[in-house]
Design a protein around this motif. Structure first.
Motif, short mmCIF file in Angstrom:
data_model
loop_
_atom_site.label_atom_id
_atom_site.label_comp_id
_atom_site.label_asym_id
_atom_site.label_seq_id
_atom_site.Cartn_x
_atom_site.Cartn_y
_atom_site.Cartn_z
N LEU A 266 6.54 -11.30 13.28
CA LEU A 266 6.45 -11.47 14.73
C LEU A 266 7.29 -10.44 15.47
CD1 LEU A 266 6.48 -15.34 15.17
CD2 LEU A 266 4.56 -13.78 15.44
N GLY B 208 6.05 -7.73 18.21
CA GLY B 208 6.65 -7.52 19.52
C GLY B 208 6.92 -6.05 19.79
N ARG C 137 3.70 -4.33 20.73
CA ARG C 137 3.32 -4.60 22.12
C ARG C 137 4.15 -3.76 23.08
NH1 ARG C 137 2.36 -10.09 20.50
NH2 ARG C 137 4.56 -10.54 20.78
N VAL D 244 2.84 -1.08 25.95
CA VAL D 244 3.28 -1.06 27.35
C VAL D 244 3.81 0.32 27.72
CG1 VAL D 244 4.95 -2.01 28.99
CG2 VAL D 244 3.79 -3.52 27.40
N ASP E 98 14.24 -3.70 28.67
CA ASP E 98 14.47 -5.12 28.90
C ASP E 98 15.45 -5.68 27.88
OD1 ASP E 98 14.40 -7.73 29.51
OD2 ASP E 98 12.35 -8.09 28.85
N GLN F 117 16.47 -8.62 27.45
CA GLN F 117 15.94 -9.88 26.91
C GLN F 117 15.23 -9.64 25.58
OE1 GLN F 117 16.40 -12.63 28.55
NE2 GLN F 117 14.99 -14.13 27.68
N TYR F 118 14.33 -8.71 25.65
CA TYR F 118 13.49 -8.37 24.50
C TYR F 118 14.36 -7.94 23.32
CZ TYR F 118 11.30 -4.37 22.12
OH TYR F 118 10.91 -3.43 21.22
N ARG G 256 16.41 -11.09 21.90
CA ARG G 256 15.57 -12.03 21.21
C ARG G 256 15.04 -11.44 19.91
NH1 ARG G 256 10.86 -13.63 20.15
NH2 ARG G 256 9.25 -12.59 21.32
N LYS G 257 14.54 -10.22 20.06
CA LYS G 257 13.84 -9.65 18.93
C LYS G 257 14.78 -9.07 17.88
CE LYS G 257 9.72 -10.22 20.54
NZ LYS G 257 8.81 -11.17 19.89
N ARG H 117 19.37 -11.22 17.49
CA ARG H 117 19.55 -12.61 17.09
C ARG H 117 20.23 -12.70 15.73
NH1 ARG H 117 17.60 -17.68 17.68
NH2 ARG H 117 16.70 -17.14 19.69
N GLN I 209 2.10 -7.85 30.37
CA GLN I 209 3.47 -7.69 30.82
C GLN I 209 3.45 -7.03 32.18
OE1 GLN I 209 5.24 -6.55 26.84
NE2 GLN I 209 6.94 -6.06 28.19
N GLN J 153 0.45 -4.18 32.27
CA GLN J 153 -0.17 -3.70 31.05
C GLN J 153 -0.64 -4.88 30.23
OE1 GLN J 153 -0.85 -0.50 29.92
NE2 GLN J 153 -2.04 -1.61 28.38
N THR K 87 -1.86 -6.31 26.76
CA THR K 87 -1.63 -5.87 25.38
C THR K 87 -2.62 -6.50 24.40
OG1 THR K 87 0.03 -7.59 25.09
CG2 THR K 87 0.82 -5.42 25.73
N HIS L 267 11.96 -19.46 20.88
CA HIS L 267 12.20 -18.09 21.30
C HIS L 267 11.98 -17.99 22.80
CE1 HIS L 267 12.01 -16.37 17.17
NE2 HIS L 267 11.35 -17.50 16.96
N ILE L 268 12.48 -16.90 23.36
CA ILE L 268 12.17 -16.61 24.76
C ILE L 268 10.96 -15.68 24.76
CG2 ILE L 268 13.00 -15.60 26.91
CD1 ILE L 268 14.49 -18.09 26.10
N ASP M 249 8.47 -12.87 25.70
CA ASP M 249 8.68 -11.56 26.32
C ASP M 249 7.41 -11.05 27.00
OD1 ASP M 249 7.16 -10.99 24.15
OD2 ASP M 249 8.28 -9.22 23.54
N GLN N 266 -3.09 -13.14 11.60
CA GLN N 266 -1.97 -12.42 12.17
C GLN N 266 -2.07 -10.92 11.87
OE1 GLN N 266 -0.06 -14.21 13.91
NE2 GLN N 266 1.83 -13.07 14.26
N LEU O 154 -3.64 -4.18 17.44
CA LEU O 154 -2.55 -3.59 18.23
C LEU O 154 -2.34 -2.12 17.85
CD1 LEU O 154 0.21 -6.37 18.30
CD2 LEU O 154 -1.34 -5.68 20.13
#
Lengths: 240, 240
Positions: A129, A133, A136, A140, A228, A230-231, A234-235, A238, B61, B69, B71, B88-89, B91, B128, B135
């Motif tokens: 995952l 991310g 993605r 962007v 960001d 945040q990204y 989290r990604k 952590r 996003q 954008q 994705t 998770h948060i 994104d 997945q 992507l």
DNA sequence: CGCGTTTTTGAAGCCCCTCAAGTGTAGTGG
DNA sequence: CCACTACACTTGAGGGGCTTCAAAAACGCG
């Protein structure tokens, strides 16, 4: 001898001693691979799962006109193509960028791990995952960011990813990527990447020279990138 | 009542009756969601896993300057954010593009399925990986393809994906994507997307009008796109 | 040193963007 | 049935960001 793969998974999901021992055993066959060597070629049937233990690698595709697009950078702890079940035809290449140390796990062994070790499965799923991310974020960047933002954003990503596995020394990072490689990842020409790097240098945000990235002003760089936090956290940061 | 999610997984990995029954039970709570409705918002903690049973949705996003954008496009059978373990948060956002029917599977239930149903896990893992392949293909498009190639490539992808789940009627396909939505997915402006669509129409490759895509010449379209049949077969046509 | 690769810089051009206006096409309400 | 609104689509003109072409300088390595 530390194992970047295990460290990375462990940082997110607490693996049991058994899980760690299993992974260590699977990585025991690691071998050295020279720089610029293809691990996997487009069109090949999918073989074992590769884990990068040391060094850098990248995924890439070649278009009919000879253009190259890099779709991911792989650093220690990252692994490639966790296929399950029947064999697939690879739709992209994976090549080392530097001398590297690479372990390979046979697909049947991998399937067995997934079927029998739930916690380990959870850790591997999480890694998958995270990679998604990052993909993605690249989309962007390529779709909606200017060349300066795009370069700055990639540098932020790589710096933080590297820092998370202890590859940096303070604000410095050994980044063995030529401007040609960067341009193939960013969807720009190397000529333009060169000009962008000059601008970032003159603005005092960062310097990339001789395979060494120096972050002079991470705040300014992140601002330029529209990065960001945040990204990131989290990604990539952590550790609970 | 057929279930696009189960059909999709079943097309690749033969699920047992038990697995199918479990998935059907999980999807029993499906609800209708109107068009242009956010299922998930950036910054939210990850909630249940969503499965699109009918209709279209997209991930997207928003950048600071307001640019959007997209994705990924999600169509029946696709599911979003198969997080395991701790919350998770998010994104990115996920929104419906049309009226849709959406099932939601609580994360604990999902974790339980992964821990106890190896074949089902294999199917979900495969899904997945397919998404990841798409992507990567988008990155290649945005990085190294011209606007015409890019539009043509996306149309090929969407047409084949839709055909694989029986959404087409011959060479026609209901494609509820405005030129604005397309431009946000392709990293172009809607003005330029309009001009590209005109070119593709005049060249006799395809027509997009009133939410209906008509493929006039799939061979020409694939040529214009530099579309890789291999990728098609592996990622999208596989039905064994 | 000598050679290949990478980096750097300049000049010209094109692809796509920006800005702007006009043309459908539905839906709503008088 | 037509006015009115909202939104998507279409087309034109001009500009800018990145590319292309070209060549020189710097670097790394046998």
């Amino acid at each position: 001898m530390s194992n970047a793969f295990i460290d990375k998974l462990n940082a997110h999901v607490a693996l049991s001693r058994d899980d760690v021992a299993l992974l260590e055993a699977e990585c025991a066959n690691a071998r050295d691979v020279p720089a610029r060597h293809d691990l996997i070629r487009e069109g090949d049937p999918s073989g074992p799962l590769f884990v990068i233990l040391e060094g850098w690698a990248c995924r890439y595709q070649i278009l009919s006109e000879g253009a190259r697009q890099i779709t991911a950078f792989l650093m220690p702890g990252d692994c490639c193509d966790m296929h399950l079940g029947a064999s697939h035809i690879m739709d992209h290449n994976i090549a080392t960028l530097t001398d590297a140390r690479v372990a390979s796990i046979p697909r049947e062994r991998f399937g067995h791990l997934i079927a029998t070790r739930p916690i380990l499965t959870q850790a591997l799923w999480w890694a998958q995952l995270v990679d998604e991310g990052v993909l993605r974020a690249w989309i962007v960047s390529m779709g909606r960011r200017s060349s300066v933002e795009r370069v700055a954003h990639l540098m932020c990503e790589l710096y933080i990813r590297a820092r998370n596995i202890g590859l940096n020394t303070g604000d410095e990072l050994e980044l063995p990527l030529t401007q040609i490689v960067l341009s193939d990842a960013l969807g720009l020409t190397y000529v333009h990447v060169n000009r962008v790097l000059r601008r970032l240098r003159l603005e005092g945000a960062m310097r990339l020279r001789g395979g060494v990235l120096v972050i002079n002003d991470i705040v300014k760089l992140a601002e330029l990138a529209g990065f960001d936090e945040q990204y990131l956290q989290r990604k990539l940061k952590r550790a609970a």
